[in-house]
Motif scaffolding. Structure first.
Motif, PDB file in Angstrom:
ATOM      1  N   GLY A  31       0.033   1.652  -8.269  1.00 53.69           N
ATOM      2  CA  GLY A  31       0.931   0.500  -8.273  1.00 53.69           C
ATOM      3  C   GLY A  31       0.614  -0.452  -9.417  1.00 53.69           C
ATOM      4  O   GLY A  31      -0.039  -0.070 -10.400  1.00 53.69           O
ATOM      5  N   GLY A  82      -1.764  -2.906   0.604  1.00 53.35           N
ATOM      6  CA  GLY A  82      -0.869  -3.918   0.034  1.00 53.35           C
ATOM      7  C   GLY A  82      -0.971  -5.275   0.711  1.00 53.35           C
ATOM      8  O   GLY A  82      -2.006  -5.627   1.322  1.00 53.35           O
ATOM      9  N   GLU A 123       8.530  -9.165  -8.380  1.00 56.33           N
ATOM     10  CA  GLU A 123       8.538  -7.808  -7.833  1.00 56.33           C
ATOM     11  C   GLU A 123       9.889  -7.595  -7.161  1.00 56.33           C
ATOM     12  O   GLU A 123      10.344  -8.449  -6.396  1.00 56.33           O
ATOM     13  N   GLY A 149       3.531  -5.209   1.968  1.00 58.54           N
ATOM     14  CA  GLY A 149       4.599  -6.188   2.037  1.00 58.54           C
ATOM     15  C   GLY A 149       5.938  -5.480   1.978  1.00 58.54           C
ATOM     16  O   GLY A 149       6.930  -5.926   2.559  1.00 58.54           O
ATOM     17  N   THR A 150       5.952  -4.352   1.263  1.00 58.87           N
ATOM     18  CA  THR A 150       7.152  -3.520   1.162  1.00 58.87           C
ATOM     19  C   THR A 150       7.751  -3.230   2.537  1.00 58.87           C
ATOM     20  O   THR A 150       8.960  -3.308   2.736  1.00 58.87           O
ATOM     21  N   PHE A 173       1.419   4.237  -0.905  1.00 63.20           N
ATOM     22  CA  PHE A 173       2.138   4.164  -2.191  1.00 63.20           C
ATOM     23  C   PHE A 173       1.934   5.426  -3.032  1.00 63.20           C
ATOM     24  O   PHE A 173       2.872   5.956  -3.618  1.00 63.20           O
ATOM     25  N   PHE A 182      10.001   0.365  -2.486  1.00 61.35           N
ATOM     26  CA  PHE A 182       8.725  -0.174  -2.989  1.00 61.35           C
ATOM     27  C   PHE A 182       9.052  -1.526  -3.614  1.00 61.35           C
ATOM     28  O   PHE A 182       9.950  -1.609  -4.461  1.00 61.35           O
ATOM     29  N   VAL A 183       8.370  -2.563  -3.149  1.00 61.74           N
ATOM     30  CA  VAL A 183       8.546  -3.895  -3.734  1.00 61.74           C
ATOM     31  C   VAL A 183       7.488  -4.025  -4.824  1.00 61.74           C
ATOM     32  O   VAL A 183       6.298  -4.163  -4.520  1.00 61.74           O
TER      33      VAL A 183
HETATM   34  N1  GLU Z   1       4.219  -5.431  -3.267  1.00 64.01           N
HETATM   35  C1  GLU Z   1       3.629  -4.225  -2.761  1.00 64.01           C
HETATM   36  C2  GLU Z   1       3.302  -4.427  -1.296  1.00 64.01           C
HETATM   37  O1  GLU Z   1       2.495  -5.230  -0.903  1.00 64.01           O
HETATM   38  C3  GLU Z   1       2.473  -3.692  -3.600  1.00 64.01           C
HETATM   39  C4  GLU Z   1       2.820  -3.550  -5.047  1.00 64.01           C
HETATM   40  C5  GLU Z   1       1.762  -2.939  -5.941  1.00 64.01           C
HETATM   41  O2  GLU Z   1       0.797  -2.332  -5.452  1.00 64.01           O
HETATM   42  O3  GLU Z   1       1.931  -3.062  -7.147  1.00 64.01           O
HETATM   43  O4  GLU Z   1       3.888  -3.761  -0.529  1.00 64.01           O
END
Ligand code: GLU
Length: 331
Positions: free
Chosen positions: A48, A79, A129, A160-161, A187, A204-205
């Motif tokens: 990520g 995450g 993001e 967080g996704t 991920f 995926f955020v």
């Molecule tokens: N925003 C993602 C999350 O917490 C992780 C993004 C990343 O690992 O770059 O779900």
């Protein structure tokens, strides 16, 4: 956040940079390490954006180790949700978290239902993001509403996704039972599962461009899908931490036109119990080295110090505040 305008994703910066930015945690000097205090940064999957940027933060902190004695290491995690839980329990010192997850932790909603975290503090925000949906071309998913009846990875429970995906599903009236399969892969497993035809799509955020979408769109025929509709409009209107944004066309193979969606900010959080001096040193290490930091990943290529004070819903940690006041970033 003051303005939602910073969500225009530019991609002047080269995609290759996304792939080489990993593995930056620095090596130790034994003499100092003996008196060192270890600090750990909670990130995300190694493929990520959080992980390589966490490595960069540690590298800047460790460069000053002789002066302050902190020895910083990164840890790969599930995450945002995992990271907030880890900093609040004292298992980790700082962590990356989406700005919406930060808000849900503060208010006791979503993954933090009945577990509000009043001692959660922010150091700074980092970069936008976007909630991104990528699908196999043969699954014929052009927009989020098309996920019904399909095999969808809705996110690792520690991410967080996961929360953002479930929120959008709710806003569009899509239940888990409406999916053929709701996956919880990590991920790192998402792009391989897509291209092995184990899932039709994943969300995926994350910052763009990034290696996961690159892998998913170059290892097999796939496309980025849009995330729009009245439900999304309402989410963005009702919540200052959500902003509309687009994944640019031609950023990834198979998607020539910009795909509208919405996004959050990646932020760095800590517990109010983290010593003021530690939070100060970390904040200073990143802000004083911002020009170098911006070169390390295209997702952060255009950020500014002023923007890094926007978008948090929990109070700043006193150590971060001390640095901002010292530099006149806050009066
Ligand atoms: N925003 C993602 C999350 O917490 C992780 C993004 C990343 O690992 O770059 O779900």
């Amino acid at each position: 956040m003051g303005s939602k305008s910073r969500f225009n994703i530019g991609f002047k910066a080269c995609i290759a940079a996304a792939l080489v930015a990993g593995g930056m945690a620095s090596v130790s000097t034994p003499a100092v390490a003996q008196q060192s205090k270890f600090i750990t940064v909670g990130t995300g999957g190694i493929v990520g954006v959080y992980y390589p940027l966490g490595g960069a933060i540690c590298r800047f902190v460790n460069a000053g180790r002789k002066d302050h004695g902190l020895r910083c290491t990164v840890e790969s995690t599930g995450g945002s949700v995992f990271n907030i839980n880890a900093v609040m329990s004292g298992d980790m010192d700082i962590g990356f978290a989406q700005s919406d997850t930060q808000y849900y932790a503060k208010t006791g909603a979503g993954a933090f239902k009945d577990k509000p975290q009043p001692k959660l503090r922010a150091l700074f925000s980092v970069y936008p993001e976007l909630l991104t949906l990528v699908a196999r071309q043969d699954a014929n998913i052009k927009s989020f509403a098309d996920i019904k009846g399909k095999r969808i990875n809705i996110g690792d429970p520690g991410s967080g996704t996961r929360g953002t995906t479930e929120l959008v599903m709710g806003a569009m009236g899509i239940k888990k039972e409406d999916l053929k399969f709701a996956g919880e892969l990590k991920f790192v497993e998402m792009a391989p599962a897509l291209c092995d035809n184990k899932i039709d799509a994943f969300t995926f955020v994350a910052g763009h461009p990034n290696a996961i979408f690159q892998e998913a769109t170059t290892s097999c025929a796939s496309n980025i899908a849009s995330v729009t509709g009245p439900g999304v409009d309402k989410l963005v209107k009702d919540n200052p931490f959500y902003a509309k944004a687009s994944v640019p066309g031609k950023m990834y193979k198979g998607t020539d036109t910009a795909q509208p969606t919405f996004g959050v900010l990646a932020t760095i959080v800590a517990s109010a119990d983290l010593p003021e001096q530690t939070a100060y040193i970390i904040t200073k290490a990143v802000f004083d080295n911002l020009d170098d930091f911006k070169k390390l990943h295209p997702a952060v290529a255009n950020i500014t110090k002023e923007q890094m004070l926007e978008g948090n819903t929990v109070p700043f940690h006193p150590g971060a505040m001390k640095y901002f006041k010292e530099k006149g970033l806050i009066k």
